[in-house]
Design a protein around this motif. Structure first.
Motif, mmCIF file in Angstrom:
data_model
loop_
_atom_site.group_PDB
_atom_site.id
_atom_site.type_symbol
_atom_site.label_atom_id
_atom_site.label_comp_id
_atom_site.label_asym_id
_atom_site.label_seq_id
_atom_site.Cartn_x
_atom_site.Cartn_y
_atom_site.Cartn_z
ATOM 1 N N GLY A 109 0.672 -1.318 -0.117
ATOM 2 C CA GLY A 109 0.332 -0.569 -0.017
ATOM 3 C C GLY A 109 1.050 1.129 0.038
ATOM 4 N N GLY A 168 -4.255 1.129 1.546
ATOM 5 C CA GLY A 168 -4.139 0.390 0.247
ATOM 6 C C GLY A 168 -3.105 -1.257 0.660
ATOM 7 N N ASN A 169 -4.239 -2.235 -0.247
ATOM 8 C CA ASN A 169 -3.360 -3.704 -0.501
ATOM 9 C C ASN A 169 -3.801 -3.819 -1.976
ATOM 10 O OD1 ASN A 169 -2.355 -6.141 0.458
ATOM 11 N ND2 ASN A 169 -4.332 -6.589 1.629
#
Length: 592
Positions: A109, A168-169
Motif C-alpha cells: 500500500g 491500500g493493499n
C-alpha cells in the motif's frame, strides 16, 4: 543458507544485473527504510518513490517542492512546514495531483506522512494505484475497464492534518495522489510505498553469458515471490486467490528458487479443504488433476512422507473419481473443462489437453499410491493410464494441447515439436502454458528453440517496461505499442489499456501473475540441467543444455542443502561441468 535479511528478497529482482543471491540491492530498494515487522515470515519495508512522472499543474501555484518526496524520509510527521511539498487548491486551477513511480512492481500500500497543515481538519485525498502509468491515471470502468475487483486501487481517504495514514493493499508500481479539498493548503512530507513480502532467502540462482536470460530468470522468481503471501496467489492486483492449476508453474519456480516453502502445502491443503469431493477444485476438473501432479512433484523434490500420508483420504477417492470419467472408447468425459484462456474456445484442443492431463494424473497417482501402500489403487491407475493412451486426439493446431500430448507420451515429442511447437516461433503462446510448451520442446531436444522463445516472448514483456510477468501476452500486441512505464505517445497503442481478452480485458489485465514464471524453473532444469531423480532429492542429475550460450552457473535448493554448478563451453563444443553438493547427495553428470 543465506541469512534472513531483506537483501535476500531483492538480490534477484529485475533491476539487478547479476543473478547471484549476494548481488547488490537495486537503487529503489536501497531507499527502503524503517522497521520491519515480522509475522508469519512477512515483513513490511518502506520504499521511496524513484520518479515523479506527472503533476497536474506546472505553474508553481498549486504544487511546490515536490522533489522532497524523492528523498528518503523518516516516516515521522513534521511540526514544521519548511522544506516540504506544498499542495494548494486554487480556484480555476486543476486540483493538485502527482503521479509517483516506485521503479518496480510491489505488493502492499501507501503511506502519506504530513507536515503541519493549517486548518486542523482531516485532509481528503484520492489515491489510485496502477501496474502501469495508464492504470494509475484511470477512472473505474469505461472502455479501459479499470476495476476495484479484488483489491481497492481507486479510493478516497482522509489523512490527519498532522500525522500519517496508511492505505491500500494491492499490486502496483505507480501511485497517483490528488488533493480533494477546495480552498486548502496541505504540507506533505513523504509518500512511501509499503512493501509487504515473505521474508525468505533466494537459495536458487542463475547466471549465464546472456544478460537477457539472467533478467528473465530473476523476473520470474520475483513474480512468484510477490504472490507468496499468506497463501500462493495467482496475482497481487487481481486474482489474489488460490487457483490450484495455476499453482503448478509457480510451484516449479519455488522448487528452483526458494525450496520447500510452507506456502505450497498450505495452499494445497486450503484447496483440499475448500472443495470437498465430488466437486472439482475451483470448479475445474483439470485443476483437481494439477493438485495430484503438484503433490507428486512436491514429494519427489522433498520426500515428506508424513505430509503425503495426510492427503491419502482425499487423494484416493479423487483418483477413483477420475477413473469414472472415461467412456468405452477410452476418451475422457470430464466436466468443468478448461486448460487456459487462449485455448478456451478450441474444444478439440481442450479434449486433447484433458486426455493428456488424465494420463499424467494416473501416472502420478500410481507412484503416489505405491508410496502410500495402496497397491490396488496404484494398479488401477496404471490400467487407466494404459486405456487412455489407446486414444490419441488431434491437438487442432494448439501448442498448449500439443505440449501436453508430448509430456504425457500420447504423441512423440519430436513430432509435436516439428508440427506445432516450433512453428511461428513464440506466436500462439500463453504465459501459463508457455512453461509446458518449453518443457515439451526440451523433451524433443529443441533447447535452442525454447531459449529463443524465452528471449522473444518473456523478453518482449521486459522490453515494454515489465518488472514482473503478465497474466497473458501476445507478440502481436507489441506492434506500435508504448511502454507501461510511460505515457503512451500519440499514434501508439497502449499495451495495457488496448489489449487483453476473456476475463482480463484492458486494465483489468494483471501485470504480475505467478503462472507466467515458467522460464525460471525451465532454465534451472534445462540450462543448468539440474533434475531430482529420486524422491527427497538424494540423487541429482546434472545435464546442461547451453545451446548458443558460452557458460552458465547457478544454485539449486534441495532437501539437504544447495547444489552449485558451473558449465563452460569448450573450443570443441563440449561442456565442462564443475559442481559442489551437500554431503549425502549423489550427483550424476550426463552429457547432452
Amino acid at each position: 543458507m543465506l541469512a534472513r535479511h531483506p537483501s535476500t528478497l531483492v538480490a534477484l529482482l529485475v533491476a539487478c544485473t547479476a543473478a547471484s543471491s549476494h548481488a547488490e540491492l537495486p537503487p529503489v530498494f536501497k531507499a527502503a527504510s524503517g522497521e520491519r515487522t515480522v509475522a508469519d515470515d512477512t515483513v513490511r519495508a518502506f520504499v521511496t518513490p524513484k520518479t515523479i512522472l506527472w503533476k497536474s499543474d506546472d505553474s508553481g501555484e498549486t504544487i511546490l517542492g515536490e522533489g522532497v518526496l524523492l528523498e528518503k524520509g523518516t516516516r515521522q510527521p513534521a511540526t514544521v512546514r519548511a522544506g516540504l511539498c506544498t499542495l494548494r487548491s486554487v480556484p480555476g486551477k486543476p486540483a493538485p495531483g502527482l503521479l509517483l513511480d516506485f521503479g518496480i512492481e510491489l505488493q502492499g500500500g501507501l503511506q502519506l506522512v504530513m507536515g503541519m497543515s493549517p486548518g486542523k481538519e482531516p485532509v481528503r485525498f484520492r489515491v489510485r494505484f496502477g501496474e502501469s502509468v495508464t492504470e494509475a491515471m484511470s477512472d473505474i470502468g469505461g472502455d479501459t475497464n479499470a476495476t476495484n475487483d479484488h483489491a481497492m486501487r481507486d479510493l478516497e481517504i482522509q489523512a490527519p492534518w498532522l500525522g500519517s495514514v496508511e492505505v491500500g493493499n494491492s499490486g502496483f508500481r505507480f501511485a497517483r495522489i490528488d488533493l480533494l479539498d477546495a480552498d486548502r493548503t496541505v504540507f506533505l512530507k513523504e509518500v512511501n510505498a509499503i512493501f509487504s513480502y515473505r521474508d525468505i532467502p533466494y537459495l536458487g540462482s542463475f547466471k549465464c553469458s546472456d544478460e537477457r536470460l539472467n533478467q528473465i530468470w530473476a523476473t520470474g522468481a520475483y513474480t512468484v515471490h510477490l504472490n507468496m503471501q499468506q497463501y500462493l496467489w495467482d496475482g497481487i492486483k487481481r486474482d489474489r486467490l488460490v487457483w490450484i492449476g495455476d499453482m503448478h508453474p509457480e510451484t516449479m519456480t519455488i522448487c528452483s528458487v526458494f525450496g520447500a516453502d510452507p506456502v505450497v502445502p498450505a495452499s494445497l491443503d486450503y484447496a483440499r479443504d475448500t472443495f470437498p469431493l465430488p466437486g472439482w477444485m475451483n470448479g475445474i476438473s483439470s485443476y483437481s488433476m494439477w493438485w495430484v501432479i503438484i503433490h507428486h512433484e512436491w514429494y519427489h523434490h522433498y520426500g515428506d512422507l508424513e505430509y503425503l500420508q495426510a492427503q491419502k483420504a482425499y487423494l484416493v477417492p479423487l483418483l477413483r473419481q477420475f477413473m469414472t470419467k472415461i467412456n468405452d472408447r477410452n476418451e475422457e468425459q470430464l466436466d468443468g473443462r478448461f486448460l487456459d484462456w487462449p485455448s478456451s474456445e478450441n474444444e478439440p484442443a481442450i479434449h486433447a489437453g484433458l486426455q493428456s492431463l488424465m494420463v499424467m494424473t494416473m501416472d502420478a497417482g500410481a507412484e503416489l499410491c505405491t508410496t502410500l501402500g495402496e497397491p490396488e489403487v496404484a494398479e488401477q491407475c496404471r490400467q487407466t493410464a494404459a486405456r487412455l493412451r489407446r486414444h490419441v486426439p488431434d491437438p487442432n493446431r494448439s501448442k498448449q494441447a500439443a505440449a501436453l500430448m508430448a509430456l504425457s507420451g500420447l504423441a512423440p515429442a519430436g513430432k509435436m515439436n516439428q508440427e506445432y511447437l516450433a512453428v511461428d516461433g513464440s506466436r500462439r503462446m500463453s504465459t501459463f502454458y508457455g512453461f509446458y510448451i518449453l518443457e515439451a520442446m526440451a523433451a524433443a531436444g529443441n533447447h535452442q528453440g525454447a531459449i529463443d522463445c524465452i528471449r522473444e516472448y518473456w523478453g518482449g514483456m521486459l522490453d515494454l517496461g515489465a518488472t514482473t510477468f503478465w497474466e497473458d501476452f501476445d507478440l502481436d500486441w507489441t506492434q506500435n505499442s508504448g511502454r507501461i512505464d510511460e505515457f503512451t505517445p500519440e499514434g501508439k497503442k497502449d499495451i495495457h489499456a488496448d489489449f487483453g481478452n476473456y476475463c482480463y480485458k484492458c486494465l483489468r489485465h494483471s501485470l504480475c501473475h505467478g503462472w507466467a514464471s515458467g522460464p525460471t524453473a525451465w532454465m534451472s532444469r534445462h540450462v543448468l540441467g539440474i533434475t531430482v531423480t529420486v524422491p527427497g532429492g538424494k540423487k541429482i542429475r546434472i545435464e546442461p543444455h547451453l545451446a548458443d550460450l558460452d557458460w552458465a552457473e547457478g544454485t539449486f535448493p534441495t532437501s539437504t542443502g544447495v547444489v552449485k554448478v558451473r558449465h563452460e563451453k569448450q573450443a570443441d563444443g563440449t561442456v565442462a561441468t564443475t559442481f559442489e553438493a551437500p554431503e549425502g547427495i549423489q550427483i550424476e553428470v550426463g552429457r547432452p
